[in-house]
Design a protein around this motif. Structure first.
Motif, PDB file in Angstrom:
ATOM      1  N   VAL A  87       0.847  -1.202   0.000  1.00  0.00           N
ATOM      2  CA  VAL A  87       0.000   0.000   0.000  1.00  0.00           C
ATOM      3  C   VAL A  87       0.880   1.249   0.000  1.00  0.00           C
ATOM      4  O   VAL A  87       0.647   2.202  -0.746  1.00  0.00           O
ATOM      5  N   ALA A  88       1.931   1.208   0.832  1.00  0.00           N
ATOM      6  CA  ALA A  88       2.836   2.358   0.913  1.00  0.00           C
ATOM      7  C   ALA A  88       3.461   2.643  -0.443  1.00  0.00           C
ATOM      8  O   ALA A  88       3.621   3.807  -0.827  1.00  0.00           O
ATOM      9  N   ILE A  89       3.790   1.573  -1.182  1.00  0.00           N
ATOM     10  CA  ILE A  89       4.415   1.782  -2.488  1.00  0.00           C
ATOM     11  C   ILE A  89       3.437   2.449  -3.439  1.00  0.00           C
ATOM     12  O   ILE A  89       3.781   3.389  -4.161  1.00  0.00           O
ATOM     13  N   ILE A  90       2.182   1.977  -3.399  1.00  0.00           N
ATOM     14  CA  ILE A  90       1.172   2.578  -4.279  1.00  0.00           C
ATOM     15  C   ILE A  90       1.002   4.059  -3.937  1.00  0.00           C
ATOM     16  O   ILE A  90       0.926   4.913  -4.820  1.00  0.00           O
ATOM     17  N   LEU A  91       0.999   4.367  -2.633  1.00  0.00           N
ATOM     18  CA  LEU A  91       0.862   5.763  -2.228  1.00  0.00           C
ATOM     19  C   LEU A  91       2.111   6.560  -2.591  1.00  0.00           C
ATOM     20  O   LEU A  91       2.034   7.715  -2.995  1.00  0.00           O
ATOM     21  N   PHE A  92       3.261   5.913  -2.466  1.00  0.00           N
ATOM     22  CA  PHE A  92       4.511   6.576  -2.821  1.00  0.00           C
ATOM     23  C   PHE A  92       4.483   7.022  -4.282  1.00  0.00           C
ATOM     24  O   PHE A  92       4.916   8.108  -4.631  1.00  0.00           O
ATOM     25  N   LEU A  93       3.921   6.145  -5.115  1.00  0.00           N
ATOM     26  CA  LEU A  93       3.880   6.470  -6.534  1.00  0.00           C
ATOM     27  C   LEU A  93       2.926   7.628  -6.815  1.00  0.00           C
ATOM     28  O   LEU A  93       3.013   8.274  -7.854  1.00  0.00           O
ATOM     29  N   GLN A  94       1.991   7.879  -5.887  1.00  0.00           N
ATOM     30  CA  GLN A  94       1.142   9.059  -6.025  1.00  0.00           C
ATOM     31  C   GLN A  94       1.981  10.312  -5.857  1.00  0.00           C
ATOM     32  O   GLN A  94       1.791  11.308  -6.532  1.00  0.00           O
ATOM     33  N   TRP A  95       2.886  10.192  -4.902  1.00  0.00           N
ATOM     34  CA  TRP A  95       3.673  11.349  -4.542  1.00  0.00           C
ATOM     35  C   TRP A  95       4.776  11.588  -5.550  1.00  0.00           C
ATOM     36  O   TRP A  95       5.079  12.719  -5.913  1.00  0.00           O
ATOM     37  N   ARG A  96       5.380  10.494  -6.025  1.00  0.00           N
ATOM     38  CA  ARG A  96       6.479  10.651  -6.963  1.00  0.00           C
ATOM     39  C   ARG A  96       6.345   9.766  -8.183  1.00  0.00           C
ATOM     40  O   ARG A  96       7.165   8.869  -8.403  1.00  0.00           O
ATOM     41  N   PRO A  97       5.329   9.984  -8.971  1.00  0.00           N
ATOM     42  CA  PRO A  97       5.258   9.191 -10.196  1.00  0.00           C
ATOM     43  C   PRO A  97       6.388   9.579 -11.133  1.00  0.00           C
ATOM     44  O   PRO A  97       6.790   8.814 -11.981  1.00  0.00           O
ATOM     45  N   ALA A  98       6.920  10.771 -10.944  1.00  0.00           N
ATOM     46  CA  ALA A  98       7.977  11.246 -11.830  1.00  0.00           C
ATOM     47  C   ALA A  98       9.225  10.397 -11.694  1.00  0.00           C
ATOM     48  O   ALA A  98      10.081  10.408 -12.563  1.00  0.00           O
ATOM     49  N   GLY A  99       9.312   9.675 -10.562  1.00  0.00           N
ATOM     50  CA  GLY A  99      10.429   8.752 -10.413  1.00  0.00           C
ATOM     51  C   GLY A  99      10.373   7.671 -11.478  1.00  0.00           C
ATOM     52  O   GLY A  99      11.358   7.029 -11.771  1.00  0.00           O
ATOM     53  N   ILE A 100       9.188   7.482 -12.018  1.00  0.00           N
ATOM     54  CA  ILE A 100       9.017   6.387 -12.963  1.00  0.00           C
ATOM     55  C   ILE A 100       9.117   6.872 -14.398  1.00  0.00           C
ATOM     56  O   ILE A 100       9.697   6.216 -15.243  1.00  0.00           O
ATOM     57  N   PHE A 101       8.530   8.005 -14.654  1.00  0.00           N
ATOM     58  CA  PHE A 101       8.403   8.391 -16.058  1.00  0.00           C
ATOM     59  C   PHE A 101       9.433   9.431 -16.452  1.00  0.00           C
ATOM     60  O   PHE A 101       9.705  10.356 -15.726  1.00  0.00           O
ATOM     61  N   VAL A 102       9.970   9.234 -17.612  1.00  0.00           N
ATOM     62  CA  VAL A 102      10.867  10.226 -18.161  1.00  0.00           C
ATOM     63  C   VAL A 102      10.081  10.963 -19.231  1.00  0.00           C
ATOM     64  O   VAL A 102       9.565  10.367 -20.158  1.00  0.00           O
ATOM     65  N   THR A 103       9.936  12.254 -19.086  1.00  0.00           N
ATOM     66  CA  THR A 103       9.171  13.009 -20.070  1.00  0.00           C
ATOM     67  C   THR A 103      10.050  13.328 -21.262  1.00  0.00           C
ATOM     68  O   THR A 103      11.094  13.952 -21.131  1.00  0.00           O
ATOM     69  N   LYS A 104       9.599  12.859 -22.401  1.00  0.00           N
ATOM     70  CA  LYS A 104      10.281  13.246 -23.629  1.00  0.00           C
ATOM     71  C   LYS A 104       9.319  14.147 -24.371  1.00  0.00           C
ATOM     72  O   LYS A 104       8.132  13.863 -24.443  1.00  0.00           O
ATOM     73  N   SER A 105       9.804  15.230 -24.898  1.00  0.00           N
ATOM     74  CA  SER A 105       8.832  16.180 -25.418  1.00  0.00           C
ATOM     75  C   SER A 105       8.737  16.183 -26.927  1.00  0.00           C
ATOM     76  O   SER A 105       7.801  16.721 -27.480  1.00  0.00           O
ATOM     77  N   ARG A 106       9.679  15.587 -27.631  1.00  0.00           N
ATOM     78  CA  ARG A 106       9.668  15.705 -29.084  1.00  0.00           C
ATOM     79  C   ARG A 106       8.438  15.065 -29.713  1.00  0.00           C
ATOM     80  O   ARG A 106       7.691  15.684 -30.424  1.00  0.00           O
TER      81      ARG A 106
END
Lengths: 572, 260, 369
Positions: A549-568
């Motif tokens: 549960v903590a991990i799921i909540l953690f991902l709420q707080w820092r989903p950016a840890g997972i995704f790399v935004t590419k803008s092109r």
């Protein structure tokens, strides 16, 4: 009764201070033989009591025999009396081999043959209740003097927890000659515990102070009892001292638990790290969701099992109706124990080969379809699990730890299992190794190039197929290493991998995909969180669920840890 | 600084915006003002921050510092992509993004202005006005004959047109158009230019483009902004910009047409 | 073929199959032509078909590979299972008015949260509410933070794993390892009775047909268009002003409900529910059915669920040791060589024929696509 106790205590003193010298001259066997023949029988008590404090291993058996009327006096043809014991099977005349008590050796007849005697024809050495008490005193203290440190400490502690005032003298006597610090500490604790029961409040107070200073976890129950007694007796100063001592124990317990949890958390984190590192490479760098990663771990663990058996007595397998025998080298001792050193590289290799085979046959077609790679590798995982079942059986197989991994080391009541210490150390080495491979070798350079831009790397003449294959091999090999590890910590069975796969993915996802330092941090973070929650919730399963549960909540707080935004491009 | 009078005419305000990715400053202290009905062309070499600039306006990324406002005082930095879109800011991407498994007609239907909620789409019935509007758009983007084709089967240039059509279907106040001419023939490029010019006035448009011939065509009346290293290098009429030595140095000097 | 014609063919096919399942099979069963065992087995397959549709609604139509569907399926099963356990009354081995396993755990009275499950309407409502709520909360969190692709799969896998861990525990008071079994009555009828089983089969078939028609309608609405648009280009959807998260949440909850109803129908027909139904592997198995049948279609999951499970019923008896090799191998092969599944085979053959015909025509230049 009281008189007798006092006598025994006095005698014990005498025996231990003086008798110790006597021991050097007379062996325990000789003393018992002497006691058996002593006249008048009252003399026997004195002689037996001289054994107090001796740690000789023969005492227990001889005294037990004496008490059970199995110690006899044999009158030799020359008229001399020899105390004997009878051993061996009875023949048709009911006779047995006679053994001398003083030497433990059989009596030889003139013909040089061992003498056989019939029990019913001999007189058993008598024993009175006073003598039996003396014997018991000797037996009780026997373990106090045993050269085996662990056994000695445990005997001291047993006596202490029994809080029997009779044993005080012996403990104090032992305290004078004990040279090992850990045993000394145990003695101080035991003596203080016994004195806790003393009638005099001063002694009690002193012992409470001592226990507060020692703050051993084991004394908590006795302290609680003492506190209750003091409160019942309306003795405020004693009660206060007991509370103080209890607090000291409690705070020590908290410290021990804290560091124990920290250690277990670190070791779980190391395990997670080792199992997830391979995944961090295949998933994080290559984008392949390898559901069969757990089975790569199992490949490593089974390899360790096979290597162990080759060093031992060999291994008979009967997969798919064919049976064959892998011959063993029947090694023993240090050579056998060194099997693990050989198992480590082999488990890496075997898992890497299985991984490469898998990459060539299945995964290489799915690099651009991550969801499909997840499904296909799950198929492979089912396949491999069933393969393990057919080859090694559905039950767990036994992998024994070499002695240098199975022992532990206790420091201030915190237990450090060597296998876990090893895991922590080895995890560090593996991380270092992977880092070196990725940053300092040409393979690492190629891996990073391909992972960053596959097409560009291909245009630059990098053989991306080969790099993919090797990268996947590296990731799988690391899983294999993890398997070798896990074989030392838990069970090895066909579904070994399944129990780690979810944790593996969680570790990589929380750490940030494609981010090896992140994986390290998240492995230790999850490991520590898991162990602390277990400590707090007192329930491993609840702890695990809370972590999820903590991990799921953690991902709420820092989903950016997972995704790399590419803008092109829009989808990326 | 802007006066109140200018403010009423502003539709997009970007002031002092900075955006850093892993220590790399993609946008540095960027100031950009767009008037209502204006057609603005943004040029700049690769890596000048053009796409990041659009990402910031459309809520795809958030600025580290600075303000981005729509119209009077709507703070765009607090909104996400679809909220910004619903305000009336539409975007066409550099690589055409259409729903490849949907027909051309369905692509336009999904883009039509209208309620965007879950249940309103569940019980949605396409009205005749909507059908007419889609037909109109299909004629405009010349995909009338291919209305039932899957968008994925279209040629690159046609996808560009379809995406422009989808943008128009939303009827946005501001159109952000990223390299619309890429992959088009000269004729198509010219027509795209004409279309954009005809839209100016009714819509406010920002076009990012590499193709200098195309830029010259659409920037004949409007201003050109040159981005360089995440900040505005210069701004003005096409000819003035072209004559600017700094621009020549960093951009035009590398070749008349940049990369296409 | 024009769209209306396809629709008509589909409608006729559904009508024929619906009649077969709802009317003909049960009639044949009561006439003794179809054995009770076979009918029961098919009832199970149809429940699995519901589970498969729920997987496909997410995976095939929305691009969300959820490994949490087994959790929702089991939750539905557990909710009805609780009612079935209450209906045993004092006919259990201990002859006490509370379920046997509770007595075994030392309970003498019914725990409070068990009490309302004596009512069938309550249990039926919980079949909808509990999985719906779990899906709503989890989906809200996951979609809000834009977790998608494989990350969504991994998280739903963890969710299912966490759920199974919870239900394996005895102090959850849900039967622990053994789950619920030995049911006696449902709505006053003996569940072991052939006629009850027949009624359950009919109920399952009716549910499946309704769900099929509902999903088929859904896929034709604008929401259905958006659903597939999210699958093909989620960002474009966002930049078109749609809150993709809301749509995904709607579909996720809907799929959870379909799975849950499937599970609730499954339990009285199979006679047992335990936490092993809840493991991530079960979810993945359902994904296999969809992949084998053909994802992104509604027929595919139904066909896949029936074909794979019929195969499993046969293979686990004929070749118990080889079944898992077969399942694993089948999965790899379908993913690699037949991504469209069984339902794509006719099209493939048609394409192959067309290409052959083209090759035979030889003289004409290749036609542009």
């Amino acid at each position: 009764m009281n008189f007798f106790n006092r006598t025994v205590r006095l005698l014990a003193f005498a025996a231990l201070t003086l008798g110790f010298v006597a021991h050097a001259a007379d062996s325990a066997r000789a003393i018992i033989a002497k006691a058996a023949l002593a006249e008048p029988p009252a003399q026997r008590i004195e002689t037996i009591t001289s054994l107090l404090g001796s740690g000789d291993e023969s005492i227990a058996g001889l005294l037990a025999a004496w008490k059970e009327d199995a110690l006899f006096v044999y009158t030799a043809p020359d008229g001399s009396k020899i105390p004997v014991q009878l051993f061996g099977d009875k023949d048709d005349q009911d006779s047995q081999t006679a053994t001398r008590v003083d030497s433990g050796k059989p009596i030889l007849s003139s013909a040089g043959k061992s003498l056989r005697l019939v029990a019913s024809e001999l007189t058993a050495v008598e024993h009175t209740s006073a003598l039996r008490r003396a014997m018991k005193a000797v037996l009780d203290l026997l373990d106090l003097s045993t050269p085996d440190l662990k056994k000695r400490i445990s005997a001291i502690q047993t006596l202490g927890f029994a809080q029997d005032a009779e044993k005080l003298a012996a403990l104090q006597a032992r305290q004078k000659i004990e040279s090992v610090p850990s045993a000394q500490l145990a003695l101080r604790e035991a003596i203080a515990l016994i004195e806790l029961k003393d009638a005099s409040p001063e002694v009690k107070l002193a012992s409470l102070k001592e226990l507060a200073a020692l703050h051993t976890i084991g004394s908590a129950d006795a302290l609680k009892a003492a506190l209750a007694d003091a409160e019942a007796a309306n003795h405020p100063s004693l009660a206060a001292a007991a509370r103080l001592a209890l607090n000291a124990v409690d705070s020590h317990l908290t410290t021990v638990n804290f560091f124990g949890t920290l250690f277990r958390g670190l070791s779980l984190g190391s395990i997670l790290l080792v199992v997830a590192l391979g995944l961090a490479i295949t998933f994080g760098l290559m984008g392949v969701i390898n559901m069969a990663h757990g089975e790569m771990i199992a490949v490593g663990a089974y390899t360790t099992y096979v290597v162990q058996n080759i060093f031992g007595t060999g291994l008979a397998l009967s997969p798919f109706g064919f049976s064959f025998h892998i011959p063993g080298m029947n090694t023993g001792g240090w050579l056998y124990e060194s099997y693990f050193i050989f198992a480590l590289p082999l488990s890496f290799l075997s898992a890497a080969l299985v991984g490469i085979a898998m990459e060539r046959t299945v995964i290489q077609w799915l690099y651009r379809r991550p969801l499909e790679s997840l499904l296909a590798t799950w198929g492979v995982s089912l396949f491999l699990q069933q393969f393990f079942r057919r080859v090694f059986g559905s039950n767990n197989v036994q992998v024994s730890s070499p002695s240098y991994l199975s022992d532990n080391w206790t420091f201030h009541d915190i237990i450090f299992g060597w296998n876990r210490v090893f895991v922590i150390g080895f995890a560090g080495l593996i991380v270092l190794g992977v880092w070196l491979v990725l940053t300092r070798t040409s393979l690492g350079l190629l891996i990073r190039a391909v992972m960053q831009n596959r097409n560009m790397a291909a245009c630059m003449g990098v053989r991306t197929e080969r790099v993919n294959m090797l990268t996947f091999g590296l990731g799988s090999g690391l899983a294999g290493l993890a398997g070798a590890f896990l074989s030392q910590i838990g069970n090895v069975g066909p579904s070994l991998g399944q129990s780690y796969i979810v944790d593996c993915f969680m570790t990589v996802v929380v750490g940030g995909v494609g981010n090896l330092p992140g994986t390290v941090v998240s492995a230790f973070g999850i490991g520590l969180a898991d162990q602390s929650l277990q400590q707090i919730l007192l329930n491993p399963v609840l702890g695990k669920i809370t972590v999820l549960v903590a991990i799921i909540l953690f991902l709420q707080w820092r989903p950016a840890g997972i995704f790399v935004t590419k803008s092109r491009s829009l989808e990326g | 600084m802007t006066t109140d009078q200018e403010k009423t005419n502003l539709i997009l305000t970007v002031e002092g915006v900075t955006k850093t990715f892993d220590g790399f400053k993609a946008i540095t202290n960027l100031n950009f003002y767009l008037d209502r009905g204006e057609l603005r062309t943004v040029i700049g070499p690769n890596g000048a921050g053009k796409s990041t600039f659009f990402d910031l306006i459309t809520g795809r990324t958030k600025p580290d510092t600075g303000k981005i406002e729509f119209g009077w005082d709507t703070d765009l930095t607090a909104l996400n992509e679809y909220e910004i879109n619903r305000l009336g800011i539409g975007r066409k991407f550099q690589t055409p993004s259409v729903y490849s498994e949907h027909s051309v007609w369905e692509n336009l239907l999904l883009s039509l202005k209208g309620p965007r909620g879950v249940f309103s789409t569940l019980f949605h019935r396409t009205s005749t006005e909507q059908c007419d509007r889609i037909d109109e758009l299909l004629t405009l983007i010349r995909l009338d004959a291919k209305r039932d084709w899957l968008a994925g089967q279209l040629a690159h240039g046609e996808k560009q047109w379809l995406e422009i059509g989808m943008l128009l279907a939303q009827d946005p106040q501001v159109l952000l158009v990223d390299e619309p001419a890429a992959g088009m023939t000269d004729d198509e490029t010219h027509r795209t230019g004409e279309l954009l010019l005809s839209l100016a006035g009714k819509h406010s448009i920002v076009v990012v483009e590499h193709d200098m011939a195309f830029v010259k065509q659409i920037a004949r009346d409007g201003k050109v902004t040159v981005l360089h290293q995440g900040t505005v290098l210069c701004e003005g009429k096409f000819d003035d910009v072209q004559a600017d030595t700094r621009v020549r140095e960093v951009y035009l000097g590398r070749g008349q047409h940049g990369t296409r | 073929m024009s769209a209306p014609t396809t629709r008509r063919i589909e409608f006729i096919a559904v009508a024929v199959i619906a009649t077969l399942l709802i009317v003909v099979f049960p009639l044949l069963n009561s006439a003794g032509v179809i054995s009770n065992f076979t009918l029961n087995l098919w009832g199970k397959y149809l429940c699995y078909a519901l589970l498969a549709i729920s997987v496909d609604l997410l995976w095939g139509y929305t691009g969300l590979l959820s490994l949490g569907q087994a959790l929702f399926f089991s939750l539905g099963g557990y909710m009805l299972g609780m009612h079935l356990m209450r209906m045993i009354g004092d006919l259990g081995q201990y002859h006490k008015p509370i379920p046997d396993f509770l007595i075994f755990l030392g309970w003498t009275e019914l725990p409070t949260f068990w009490k309302p499950f004596s009512s069938f309407p309550f249990a039926a409502a919980m079949v909808i509410l509990l999985p719906g709520l779990v899906a709503l909360v989890f989906g809200f969190l996951a979609f809000r933070s834009r977790i998608k692709g494989v990350y969504f799969s991994i998280l739903t896998q963890a969710l299912t794993y966490g759920g199974s861990l919870m239900f394996f525990r005895n102090d959850m008071l849900m039967g622990g390892n053994n789950g619920f079994t030995d049911y006696k009555f449902l709505l006053g009828a003996d569940v072991r009775d052939a006629s009850t089983q027949r009624a359950l089969f009919i109920a399952t078939a009716v549910t499946l047909v309704l769900v099929y028609l509902g999903c088929s309608w859904l896929s034709r609405t604008k929401l259905g268009l958006i659903q597939r648009a999210i699958r093909d280009g989620e960002n474009r959807v966002l930049f078109s002003g749609y809150a993709a998260a809301g749509f995904k949440l709607f579909i996720f909850v809907l799929a959870a409900l379909i799975a849950s109803v499937g599970g609730a129908l499954y339990v009285p027909q199979v006679g047992i529910i335990n936490p092993s139904e809840m493991t991530p592997d079960k979810s993945l198995e359902a994904v296999v059915w969809v992949a084998v049948g053909g994802r992104g279609t509604l027929v595919g999951p139904v066909v896949g669920a029936i074909v794979v499970n019929a195969l499993k019923s046969w293979a686990t008896r004929a070749y118990p040791d080889l079944w898992l090799f077969f399942l694993g191998g089948m999965f790899v092969i379908v993913v690699l060589f037949l991504p469209g599944g069984i339902v794509s085979i006719p099209d493939r053959i048609k394409m192959w024929w067309a290409r052959r015909a083209d090759a035979n025509a030889a003289t004409s230049a290749p036609v542009a696509p």
